[in-house]
Design a protein around this motif. Sequence first.
Motif, PDB file in Angstrom:
ATOM      1  N   PRO A  13       9.129   0.234   2.858  1.00 13.07           N
ATOM      2  CA  PRO A  13       9.372  -0.280   1.494  1.00 13.07           C
ATOM      3  C   PRO A  13      10.840  -0.515   1.186  1.00 13.07           C
ATOM      4  O   PRO A  13      11.155  -1.179   0.197  1.00 13.07           O
ATOM      5  N   LEU A  17       9.749   4.561  -3.491  1.00 11.06           N
ATOM      6  CA  LEU A  17       8.724   3.861  -4.265  1.00 11.06           C
ATOM      7  C   LEU A  17       8.775   4.280  -5.724  1.00 11.06           C
ATOM      8  O   LEU A  17       9.111   5.419  -6.047  1.00 11.06           O
ATOM      9  N   ASP A  18       8.428   3.343  -6.603  1.00 12.43           N
ATOM     10  CA  ASP A  18       8.515   3.590  -8.040  1.00 12.43           C
ATOM     11  C   ASP A  18       7.401   4.538  -8.488  1.00 12.43           C
ATOM     12  O   ASP A  18       6.214   4.213  -8.359  1.00 12.43           O
ATOM     13  N   LEU A  21       2.689   8.478  -6.474  1.00 16.49           N
ATOM     14  CA  LEU A  21       1.532   7.784  -5.938  1.00 16.49           C
ATOM     15  C   LEU A  21       0.433   8.787  -5.619  1.00 16.49           C
ATOM     16  O   LEU A  21       0.716   9.930  -5.247  1.00 16.49           O
ATOM     17  N   ARG A  64       9.018  -4.691   1.754  1.00 12.74           N
ATOM     18  CA  ARG A  64      10.105  -4.673   0.767  1.00 12.74           C
ATOM     19  C   ARG A  64      10.175  -5.992   0.007  1.00 12.74           C
ATOM     20  O   ARG A  64      10.551  -6.011  -1.171  1.00 12.74           O
ATOM     21  N   LEU A  67       7.269  -5.904  -2.577  1.00 12.61           N
ATOM     22  CA  LEU A  67       7.628  -5.045  -3.706  1.00 12.61           C
ATOM     23  C   LEU A  67       8.680  -5.700  -4.594  1.00 12.61           C
ATOM     24  O   LEU A  67       8.642  -5.560  -5.821  1.00 12.61           O
ATOM     25  N   ARG A  71       8.201  -6.439  -8.549  1.00 12.65           N
ATOM     26  CA  ARG A  71       9.138  -5.968  -9.583  1.00 12.65           C
ATOM     27  C   ARG A  71       9.590  -7.125 -10.461  1.00 12.65           C
ATOM     28  O   ARG A  71       9.789  -6.960 -11.666  1.00 12.65           O
ATOM     29  N   LEU A  78       3.643   1.060  -9.952  1.00  9.10           N
ATOM     30  CA  LEU A  78       2.746   0.457  -8.973  1.00  9.10           C
ATOM     31  C   LEU A  78       1.292   0.820  -9.237  1.00  9.10           C
ATOM     32  O   LEU A  78       0.379   0.074  -8.856  1.00  9.10           O
ATOM     33  N   SER A 101       1.553   0.782   4.429  1.00 11.15           N
ATOM     34  CA  SER A 101       2.846   1.317   4.006  1.00 11.15           C
ATOM     35  C   SER A 101       2.670   2.511   3.079  1.00 11.15           C
ATOM     36  O   SER A 101       3.333   3.557   3.242  1.00 11.15           O
ATOM     37  N   LEU A 102       1.777   2.385   2.092  1.00 11.84           N
ATOM     38  CA  LEU A 102       1.577   3.466   1.128  1.00 11.84           C
ATOM     39  C   LEU A 102       0.930   4.685   1.787  1.00 11.84           C
ATOM     40  O   LEU A 102       1.255   5.829   1.452  1.00 11.84           O
ATOM     41  N   ALA A 105       3.632   6.412   3.673  1.00 12.42           N
ATOM     42  CA  ALA A 105       4.586   7.037   2.755  1.00 12.42           C
ATOM     43  C   ALA A 105       4.044   8.327   2.158  1.00 12.42           C
ATOM     44  O   ALA A 105       4.828   9.195   1.740  1.00 12.42           O
TER      45      ALA A 105
END
Length: 283
Positions: A13, A17-18, A21, A64, A67, A71, A78, A101-102, A105
């Motif tokens: 990412p 991450l924002d 999660l 990235r 994302l 944004r 997210l 990716s998530l 992470a």
Amino acid sequence: MDDYLKQTPYSDPGHPLDGPLPHDPGELARVVRDLIIHRCEGDLFGYAIPEQRLHEDAESRYVREILRILRERGDGPLTERRPPEGRFVGTCRDFSLLLCSLLRATGTPARLRCGFAGYFEEGFHEDHWVTEYRLPDGRWRLADAQTHHEYELPFDPMDVPRDQFLVAGDAWRMCREEGADPETFGLSGSDWLKGLWFVRGNVVRDLAALNGVELLPWDGWGPEFLGRAPLTADDLAAADAVAAARTEDDWRRLHADPRLTVPAEIVSYTPYLGDRRVTLPQG
């Protein structure tokens, strides 16, 4: 560290991450489904996708970039469901890469798989990508974030049956050894994007993804990737070897084979923007 917990240049990412999660794979798939609209889903959502987004979003090779676009289209977390106009306009590969990716992470080993789905059109094996994730007991499951909701399926999209999604090597073996018709593998809406050459391209892309090179669906590096040249005996033999492989050691060994390794420079045969030469990140 588990190789499939590591982010690749494609899944990374790029920054924290924002917001928090969920760690549950199914909840992460829900998050992904609510952030992306497939570029063929305009009618499903009653949304006229702007042409620029339709043509350009899915050329985003890296998480990235996905994302960054998200944004720009909304400042919520997210985990907040987006209206169609606030979403990234992608393909099945983008759903799968973002979920991968998530998962990585949040501590779940995951990898992309390229192959064919039998659940979009009866009697046809549609070009498709999903995410494979590992359970705590070591078993691997296939997850289709694109169909997590919005679609009605006779199975759990977090546990797609292996006879409903064929990884590319299994599809290749069906065509080469079991008499399956290669013309039923590809893109159902196309007159020519189907056939054994198409299956072979997915075999190579699936092997690349297993080795951390998560390509775009239309990436290649030779005329045979578009059916513009016949498959050679070497092409057939190399794909046969990938289809027979079963272990991570086999996948690593085969990816080092010059017939199968992804070169530093490829050609992206982009559906809307024409052929483009691309230099890929190394390592």
